[in-house]
Design a protein around this motif. Structure first.
Motif, PDB file in Angstrom:
ATOM      1  N   TYR A  45       3.215 -11.132  -8.884  1.00  0.00           N
ATOM      2  CA  TYR A  45       2.061 -10.453  -9.494  1.00  0.00           C
ATOM      3  C   TYR A  45       0.840 -11.364  -9.509  1.00  0.00           C
ATOM      4  CZ  TYR A  45      -0.764  -7.871 -12.862  1.00  0.00           C
ATOM      5  OH  TYR A  45      -1.784  -7.190 -13.478  1.00  0.00           O
TER       6      TYR A  45
ATOM      7  N   LYS B 105      -3.569  -5.815  -8.251  1.00  0.00           N
ATOM      8  CA  LYS B 105      -3.126  -5.904  -9.648  1.00  0.00           C
ATOM      9  C   LYS B 105      -3.469  -4.627 -10.409  1.00  0.00           C
ATOM     10  CE  LYS B 105      -3.177 -10.878 -10.364  1.00  0.00           C
ATOM     11  NZ  LYS B 105      -3.781 -12.010 -11.076  1.00  0.00           N
TER      12      LYS B 105
ATOM     13  N   ASP C 130      -0.765  -2.227 -12.170  1.00  0.00           N
ATOM     14  CA  ASP C 130      -0.881  -1.846 -13.574  1.00  0.00           C
ATOM     15  C   ASP C 130      -0.880  -0.330 -13.730  1.00  0.00           C
ATOM     16  OD1 ASP C 130      -1.005  -4.543 -14.161  1.00  0.00           O
ATOM     17  OD2 ASP C 130      -3.192  -4.559 -14.460  1.00  0.00           O
TER      18      ASP C 130
END
Length: 113
Positions: A71, A79, A83
């Motif tokens: 990550y 990212k 998410d």
């Protein structure tokens, strides 16, 4: 005169996704899509629900092996998508009754749920 609590129950609170009733799946699906689209990054979250999560990029190591990026190694855009993938799963699971949740709780990918 309607109280604020009664009004929230009638209109549906914005902080909870719509709850699935087994006999009303089509209606729930439409309401869930609208709920998701109304969230921050809603179109990205809905894309995850409909098409599956981000396939994490891989990188080649010096010794010729390939591994999935951690990550921390993802770009800002990657990212954000990762998410949103997690948010999608969370939103859909929150919209399921406990008996339905028990049936699908082993799935980690929203599209499978």
């Amino acid at each position: 005169m309607t109280t604020l609590a009664e009004f929230m129950i009638i209109t549906g609170a914005d902080n909870r996704p719509p709850m699935l009733e087994k006999s009303m799946y089509d209606s729930w699906k439409i309401r869930m899509e609208l709920y998701i689209e109304n969230r921050e990054n809603g179109r990205m979250i809905l894309n995850t629900v409909l098409n599956g999560p981000l396939v994490w990029p891989t990188i080649d190591e010096e010794n010729g092996t390939t591994r999935t990026k951690k990550y921390e190694e993802l770009s800002v855009a990657e990212k954000l998508q990762a998410d949103c993938d997690l948010k999608a799963t969370n939103i859909v699971l929150q919209g399921l009754a406990p008996d339905v949740h028990a049936i699908v709780n082993h799935h980690k990918v929203t599209k499978e749920i």
